[in-house]
Scaffold this motif. Structure first.
Motif, PDB file in Angstrom:
ATOM      1  N   VAL A   8       0.849  -1.194   0.000  1.00  0.00           N
ATOM      2  CA  VAL A   8       0.000   0.000   0.000  1.00  0.00           C
ATOM      3  C   VAL A   8       0.888   1.249   0.000  1.00  0.00           C
ATOM      4  O   VAL A   8       1.806   1.355   0.813  1.00  0.00           O
ATOM      5  CB  VAL A   8      -0.931   0.025   1.237  1.00  0.00           C
ATOM      6  N   PRO A   9       0.637   2.203  -0.887  1.00  0.00           N
ATOM      7  CA  PRO A   9       1.469   3.412  -0.936  1.00  0.00           C
ATOM      8  C   PRO A   9       1.406   4.216   0.361  1.00  0.00           C
ATOM      9  O   PRO A   9       0.402   4.181   1.084  1.00  0.00           O
ATOM     10  CB  PRO A   9       0.866   4.221  -2.096  1.00  0.00           C
ATOM     11  N   ARG A  10       2.468   4.929   0.633  1.00  0.00           N
ATOM     12  CA  ARG A  10       2.456   5.873   1.752  1.00  0.00           C
ATOM     13  C   ARG A  10       1.491   7.008   1.447  1.00  0.00           C
ATOM     14  O   ARG A  10       1.181   7.284   0.300  1.00  0.00           O
ATOM     15  CB  ARG A  10       3.860   6.429   2.007  1.00  0.00           C
TER      16      ARG A  10
ATOM     17  N   THR B  19      -2.846  14.861   2.119  1.00  0.00           N
ATOM     18  CA  THR B  19      -3.879  13.994   1.568  1.00  0.00           C
ATOM     19  C   THR B  19      -4.720  13.389   2.682  1.00  0.00           C
ATOM     20  O   THR B  19      -5.952  13.317   2.576  1.00  0.00           O
ATOM     21  CB  THR B  19      -3.243  12.878   0.722  1.00  0.00           C
ATOM     22  N   ALA B  20      -4.072  12.965   3.757  1.00  0.00           N
ATOM     23  CA  ALA B  20      -4.795  12.366   4.879  1.00  0.00           C
ATOM     24  C   ALA B  20      -5.793  13.354   5.478  1.00  0.00           C
ATOM     25  O   ALA B  20      -6.942  12.988   5.787  1.00  0.00           O
ATOM     26  CB  ALA B  20      -3.808  11.897   5.947  1.00  0.00           C
TER      27      ALA B  20
ATOM     28  N   ASN C 293      -8.747   4.484 -13.084  1.00  0.00           N
ATOM     29  CA  ASN C 293      -7.755   4.791 -14.116  1.00  0.00           C
ATOM     30  C   ASN C 293      -6.444   4.106 -13.767  1.00  0.00           C
ATOM     31  O   ASN C 293      -6.423   3.116 -13.043  1.00  0.00           O
ATOM     32  CB  ASN C 293      -7.626   6.301 -14.331  1.00  0.00           C
ATOM     33  N   THR C 294      -5.342   4.605 -14.251  1.00  0.00           N
ATOM     34  CA  THR C 294      -4.074   3.887 -14.136  1.00  0.00           C
ATOM     35  C   THR C 294      -3.227   4.347 -12.953  1.00  0.00           C
ATOM     36  O   THR C 294      -2.088   3.904 -12.817  1.00  0.00           O
ATOM     37  CB  THR C 294      -3.253   4.074 -15.424  1.00  0.00           C
ATOM     38  N   LYS C 295      -3.770   5.211 -12.087  1.00  0.00           N
ATOM     39  CA  LYS C 295      -2.966   5.780 -11.009  1.00  0.00           C
ATOM     40  C   LYS C 295      -3.498   5.380  -9.646  1.00  0.00           C
ATOM     41  O   LYS C 295      -4.710   5.314  -9.427  1.00  0.00           O
ATOM     42  CB  LYS C 295      -2.925   7.298 -11.142  1.00  0.00           C
ATOM     43  N   ALA C 296      -2.578   5.175  -8.707  1.00  0.00           N
ATOM     44  CA  ALA C 296      -2.944   4.704  -7.373  1.00  0.00           C
ATOM     45  C   ALA C 296      -3.818   5.706  -6.629  1.00  0.00           C
ATOM     46  O   ALA C 296      -4.611   5.316  -5.771  1.00  0.00           O
ATOM     47  CB  ALA C 296      -1.680   4.411  -6.558  1.00  0.00           C
ATOM     48  N   ASP C 297      -3.694   7.001  -6.944  1.00  0.00           N
ATOM     49  CA  ASP C 297      -4.458   8.001  -6.209  1.00  0.00           C
ATOM     50  C   ASP C 297      -5.807   8.312  -6.864  1.00  0.00           C
ATOM     51  O   ASP C 297      -6.448   9.312  -6.537  1.00  0.00           O
ATOM     52  CB  ASP C 297      -3.659   9.287  -6.028  1.00  0.00           C
TER      53      ASP C 297
ATOM     54  N   ALA D  30      -4.774   4.845   0.390  1.00  0.00           N
ATOM     55  CA  ALA D  30      -4.997   4.412  -0.986  1.00  0.00           C
ATOM     56  C   ALA D  30      -5.207   2.900  -1.001  1.00  0.00           C
ATOM     57  O   ALA D  30      -5.141   2.225   0.040  1.00  0.00           O
ATOM     58  CB  ALA D  30      -3.799   4.801  -1.851  1.00  0.00           C
ATOM     59  N   LEU D  31      -5.432   2.362  -2.166  1.00  0.00           N
ATOM     60  CA  LEU D  31      -5.614   0.924  -2.310  1.00  0.00           C
ATOM     61  C   LEU D  31      -4.334   0.272  -2.813  1.00  0.00           C
ATOM     62  O   LEU D  31      -3.537   0.889  -3.518  1.00  0.00           O
ATOM     63  CB  LEU D  31      -6.734   0.620  -3.297  1.00  0.00           C
ATOM     64  N   SER D  32      -4.163  -0.976  -2.472  1.00  0.00           N
ATOM     65  CA  SER D  32      -3.078  -1.776  -3.025  1.00  0.00           C
ATOM     66  C   SER D  32      -3.425  -2.170  -4.462  1.00  0.00           C
ATOM     67  O   SER D  32      -4.576  -2.062  -4.898  1.00  0.00           O
ATOM     68  CB  SER D  32      -2.885  -3.039  -2.188  1.00  0.00           C
ATOM     69  N   VAL D  33      -2.435  -2.648  -5.192  1.00  0.00           N
ATOM     70  CA  VAL D  33      -2.689  -3.179  -6.529  1.00  0.00           C
ATOM     71  C   VAL D  33      -3.689  -4.326  -6.445  1.00  0.00           C
ATOM     72  O   VAL D  33      -4.563  -4.472  -7.305  1.00  0.00           O
ATOM     73  CB  VAL D  33      -1.374  -3.644  -7.186  1.00  0.00           C
ATOM     74  N   ARG D  34      -3.605  -5.140  -5.397  1.00  0.00           N
ATOM     75  CA  ARG D  34      -4.542  -6.258  -5.254  1.00  0.00           C
ATOM     76  C   ARG D  34      -5.967  -5.763  -5.110  1.00  0.00           C
ATOM     77  O   ARG D  34      -6.900  -6.347  -5.691  1.00  0.00           O
ATOM     78  CB  ARG D  34      -4.156  -7.121  -4.038  1.00  0.00           C
TER      79      ARG D  34
END
Length: 443
Positions: free
Chosen positions: A283-285, A290-291, A350-354, A364-368
């Motif tokens: 999971v990204p920092r 943002t928090a 879309n293609t970005k984690a955020d 944020a979400l993990s790739v999973r």
């Protein structure tokens, strides 16, 4: 493992393999695939070890020749070629002749050379809005050699926990004497929607799932609320068992023993066939700016829910991204402040984690979790080409970004499976029945 006599597919512009996975779930066998992105090719190879994977630009003669050689005898050709010129082309210009649509032209050319029993072409719905459906059907018919059925399908209407509309063209070889099938959809996305309501006492807003009066049926409402019914799937039904993940987690694998039991039929389906270890869970920092903003946004909400003070460009002195000179967030940042709602499907990823944040946790979400919302099963692992540095077709951003990108660019497997099921019933099952009837008559 599928039997060697299972219908075979060739996947062009395959990416990580979303269409191939959907067809595999329906009993088809991947014969070959091609893509220009080496990282997507690495993921495809890992998950389809029996298929020939061809990395390269299909417009190059050597690559096209290799694809054609690997495709001989394929029953189905699938793919989603980018069509860059659809926004500029005029009706009197044939789409296939526009040089900016060279990838689309290659798809049509490969179909014309391989002559599969069936083909499936996927693309964005903007094609419909610009009035190009008929032109594309004409190109794909290949002078009457194929019967083509175009259809817009929303992924959430076929059991994907994400709304994602795609225009699908299914073509069946005319000589087979069979109709091109259409895909059945639940229609739930037209019946239910989130509505933004003021909380009592003017304490901000909340998002509530409400019915569209003219289209709603109580049956669909019950379907969505039932965690054991996979007709339609909510965000929480897709990822609630992964809530143990935390922002900044660096380990990319976790043992299933560390997770709770599946909390829905969809979660159990996602876990089926996995080997006890779940991958792609890093999971990204999260930046403190943002928090702070996410804490002010309710589930289902977005930048419109931010109080004025939280629209300042920098809240804690951390510098990030480009400045626009206004001291405020710009329109390009708005897409990044959106939280899932647990009781409905996700919006289009879309293609970005955020591009999406958790409905309960400030993270944020993990790739999973991206993959779960996209309907990739847990056994499907996302990876990258092991070679470092720039490679032909590789996108900038590093390995982590590549994995999010691979998911976001993919056709959801359950959308592809719905298409594959319609194709199997209408074409391959029908052909099997005809073959059996001929054999009985001959006997």
């Amino acid at each position: 493992m599928h039997p060697v006599d299972a219908p075979t597919i060739v996947d062009l512009f395959a990416g990580a393999g979303g269409i191939s996975e959907g067809f595999r779930l329906e009993g088809f066998r991947a014969l070959a695939a091609s893509d220009i992105d080496p990282d997507a090719c690495a993921t495809y190879k890992l998950n389809f070890p029996g298929a020939k994977v061809i990395h390269g630009d299909v417009r190059k003669e050597a690559v096209a020749r290799e694809i054609l050689e690997a495709s001989q005898g394929a029953d189905v050709v699938v793919g989603g070629p980018p069509c860059q010129a659809f926004s500029q082309v005029r009706n009197h210009i044939r789409i296939i002749d526009d040089p900016r649509n060279s990838l689309y032209k290659e798809f049509v050319h490969i179909v014309s050379e391989v002559r599969p029993k069936v083909f499936l072409m996927e693309n964005v719905t903007g094609i419909d809005q610009m009035g190009f459906r008929e032109q594309i059907v004409s190109d794909l018919e290949l002078g009457g050699d194929y019967v083509v059925m175009p259809q817009v399908i929303d992924a959430a209407d076929v059991g994907v926990p994400q709304t994602r509309k795609r225009l699908i063209f299914i073509g069946v070889r005319s000589s087979l004497g069979l109709a091109a099938p259409s895909v059945e959809q639940s229609g739930i996305t037209r019946s239910l929607a989130l509505r933004r309501l003021m909380k009592k006492g003017d304490r901000g807003y909340k998002y509530v799932l409400m019915a569209e009066a003219d289209l709603f049926t109580s049956h669909l409402g019950r379907v969505l609320a039932d965690p054991m019914d996979m007709t339609a799937v909510t965000a929480s039904q897709a990822i609630s068992d992964l809530q143990v993940l935390r922002a900044g987690d660096r380990l990319d694998q976790i043992d299933y023993s560390k997770l709770p039991a599946p909390q829905s039929a969809y979660q159990q389906f996602m876990r089926d066939g996995s080997q006890g270890i779940l991958s792609n869970v890093q999971v990204p920092r999260l930046m403190e700016d943002t928090a702070q903003r996410l804490r002010a946004i309710p589930p289902g909400g977005n930048h419109r829910d931010l109080p004025e003070a939280l629209t300042q460009r920098n809240l804690t002195g951390q510098k990030w991204g480009q400045e626009n000179g206004s001291g405020k967030l710009s329109r390009r940042h708005f897409y990044a402040y959106r939280r899932l709602h647990p009781d409905v499907w996700s919006w289009t990823l879309n293609t970005k984690a955020d591009s999406v944040y958790h409905y309960k946790d400030v993270r944020a979400l993990s790739v999973r979790e991206f993959a779960r919302l996209h309907s990739f099963p847990d056994r499907f692992v996302f990876t990258t080409d092991s070679r470092p540095g720039p490679l032909d077709g590789r996108h900038d951003g590093g390995a982590a970004h590549s994995r999010y990108r691979q998911v976001g660019n993919a056709v959801p497997p359950l959308l592809a499976r719905a298409c594959a099921a319609a194709i199997r019933r209408s074409v391959f099952d029908a052909l099997a029945v005809e073959s059996l009837q001929r054999a009985l008559k001959a006997a």
